[in-house]
Scaffold this motif. Structure first.
Motif, PDB file in Angstrom:
ATOM      1  N   SER A  36       0.833  -1.211   0.000  1.00 47.73           N
ATOM      2  CA  SER A  36       0.000   0.000   0.000  1.00 47.73           C
ATOM      3  C   SER A  36       0.861   1.252   0.000  1.00 47.73           C
ATOM      4  O   SER A  36       1.965   1.269   0.563  1.00 47.73           O
ATOM      5  CB  SER A  36      -0.926   0.004   1.216  1.00 47.73           C
ATOM      6  N   PHE A  37       0.344   2.299  -0.632  1.00 47.08           N
ATOM      7  CA  PHE A  37       1.022   3.595  -0.704  1.00 47.08           C
ATOM      8  C   PHE A  37       0.023   4.688  -0.332  1.00 47.08           C
ATOM      9  O   PHE A  37      -1.158   4.605  -0.688  1.00 47.08           O
ATOM     10  CB  PHE A  37       1.569   3.860  -2.107  1.00 47.08           C
ATOM     11  N   PHE A  38       0.500   5.700   0.354  1.00 51.01           N
ATOM     12  CA  PHE A  38      -0.347   6.829   0.729  1.00 51.01           C
ATOM     13  C   PHE A  38       0.074   8.071  -0.047  1.00 51.01           C
ATOM     14  O   PHE A  38       1.247   8.452  -0.029  1.00 51.01           O
ATOM     15  CB  PHE A  38      -0.258   7.097   2.231  1.00 51.01           C
ATOM     16  N   ASP A  39      -0.871   8.689  -0.732  1.00 40.61           N
ATOM     17  CA  ASP A  39      -0.622   9.905  -1.505  1.00 40.61           C
ATOM     18  C   ASP A  39      -0.972  11.117  -0.651  1.00 40.61           C
ATOM     19  O   ASP A  39      -2.146  11.355  -0.335  1.00 40.61           O
ATOM     20  CB  ASP A  39      -1.463   9.892  -2.787  1.00 40.61           C
ATOM     21  N   LYS A  40       0.064  11.882  -0.245  1.00 41.59           N
ATOM     22  CA  LYS A  40      -0.169  13.039   0.615  1.00 41.59           C
ATOM     23  C   LYS A  40      -0.941  14.142  -0.094  1.00 41.59           C
ATOM     24  O   LYS A  40      -1.632  14.943   0.546  1.00 41.59           O
ATOM     25  CB  LYS A  40       1.163  13.591   1.121  1.00 41.59           C
ATOM     26  N   ASN A  41      -0.825  14.231  -1.392  1.00 38.89           N
ATOM     27  CA  ASN A  41      -1.505  15.304  -2.141  1.00 38.89           C
ATOM     28  C   ASN A  41      -3.011  15.087  -2.187  1.00 38.89           C
ATOM     29  O   ASN A  41      -3.793  16.035  -2.055  1.00 38.89           O
ATOM     30  CB  ASN A  41      -0.929  15.386  -3.556  1.00 38.89           C
ATOM     31  N   ASP A  44      -5.158   9.797  -0.548  1.00 40.82           N
ATOM     32  CA  ASP A  44      -5.702   8.518  -0.995  1.00 40.82           C
ATOM     33  C   ASP A  44      -4.683   7.407  -0.777  1.00 40.82           C
ATOM     34  O   ASP A  44      -3.473   7.649  -0.759  1.00 40.82           O
ATOM     35  CB  ASP A  44      -6.076   8.563  -2.482  1.00 40.82           C
ATOM     36  N   TRP A  45      -5.211   6.206  -0.616  1.00 42.76           N
ATOM     37  CA  TRP A  45      -4.362   5.018  -0.499  1.00 42.76           C
ATOM     38  C   TRP A  45      -4.390   4.263  -1.814  1.00 42.76           C
ATOM     39  O   TRP A  45      -5.435   4.142  -2.455  1.00 42.76           O
ATOM     40  CB  TRP A  45      -4.853   4.107   0.625  1.00 42.76           C
ATOM     41  N   TRP A  46      -3.228   3.760  -2.215  1.00 46.11           N
ATOM     42  CA  TRP A  46      -3.109   2.975  -3.439  1.00 46.11           C
ATOM     43  C   TRP A  46      -2.557   1.602  -3.099  1.00 46.11           C
ATOM     44  O   TRP A  46      -1.689   1.458  -2.238  1.00 46.11           O
ATOM     45  CB  TRP A  46      -2.184   3.668  -4.443  1.00 46.11           C
TER      46      TRP A  46
END
Length: 250
Positions: A36-41, A44-46
């Motif tokens: 999982s990855f978290f987009d700070k902009n 959202d989680w990917w």
């Protein structure tokens, strides 16, 4: 995130080499992985699939599986000192379709306790808690100082009660209360209102006179004055209570 059947079975650490013959395990080194990855902009989680294949057949039923919400409930009830059978009953009452088994409840409790201890052993964790809550404790090892044989501990409030109500003490031993097969020797006092209170607990490796003398000597050390010396000790023998003098103390 990974499959619960990933990795391989790790036998418990023992002095003897474990015999793995006949031992079944759910672990089969399943390669399924998600990252999982978290987009700070966008906040959202990917999810990225590293490996989407399982090397085993998927279970058709959820028997023996706990969802995250149920695991949290098991941990919360364990913190409240709820026994496993009551935890399982509560889970099934709240969800009529629940197929959890008692073994899964025990497994969740064991994993949580191991996580609480971290890298510490059970004994190190016990002593850290005794220090944290300001218990009075004493440990003794064998002649080679490699194995713990006895450990005594008493709560500060119990010490205050002992110095206030120390005329009569009741002692008894219980067996098979832990995985180490150590004798649990409990010392209890009686207040002026005929209510009992716990003075101290001792885990003894041997049921010998020297071990009991050590435990009672520790109790003697908790007394602030010789005037508080107990006059009578009540010990349980063959289902009856026999009174005897505190003969090992002057």
């Amino acid at each position: 995130m990974q499959c619960e059947r990933s990795g391989r079975y790790k036998p418990p650490k023992t002095r003897k080499k474990p015999n793995l013959e006949g031992i079944s395990s759910r672990k089969c080194n399943c390669p399924f992985r998600l990252k999982s990855f978290f987009d700070k902009n966008t906040n959202d989680w990917w999810l990225a699939m590293i490996c989407g294949m399982h090397n085993h057949d998927l279970d058709e039923k959820l028997s023996g599986h706990l969802i995250a919400e149920e695991k949290k409930k098991v941990i919360d009830m364990t913190k409240s000192l709820t026994v496993p059978r009551n935890i399982l009953t509560n889970l099934k009452q709240n969800n009529k379709e629940n197929v959890t088994t008692i073994k899964q409840v025990y497994n969740v409790r064991t994993r949580w306790r191991k996580g609480e201890r971290g890298n510490m052993t059970e004994l190190q964790y016990l002593i850290s808690k005794l220090v944290e809550h300001k218990y009075v404790y004493y440990t003794s090892c064998n002649s080679e100082e490699t194995t713990l044989e006895d450990i005594f501990f008493a709560h500060p409030e119990s010490i205050k009660l002992l110095n206030t109500f120390s005329t009569v003490l009741v002692m008894d031993s219980t067996y098979k209360t832990n995985n180490y097969q150590m004798l649990l020797f409990e010392i209890v006092g009686c207040s002026s209102t005929k209510m009992t209170y716990s003075i101290g607990l001792t885990f003894l490796h041997f049921e010998l006179e020297d071990n009991f003398t050590l435990a009672l000597t520790m109790v003697k050390g908790l007394l602030s004055s010789k005037d508080n010396m107990p006059k009578v000790i009540v010990t349980k023998r063959d289902g009856t209570f026999d009174e005897c003098r505190w003969h090992i103390f002057p």
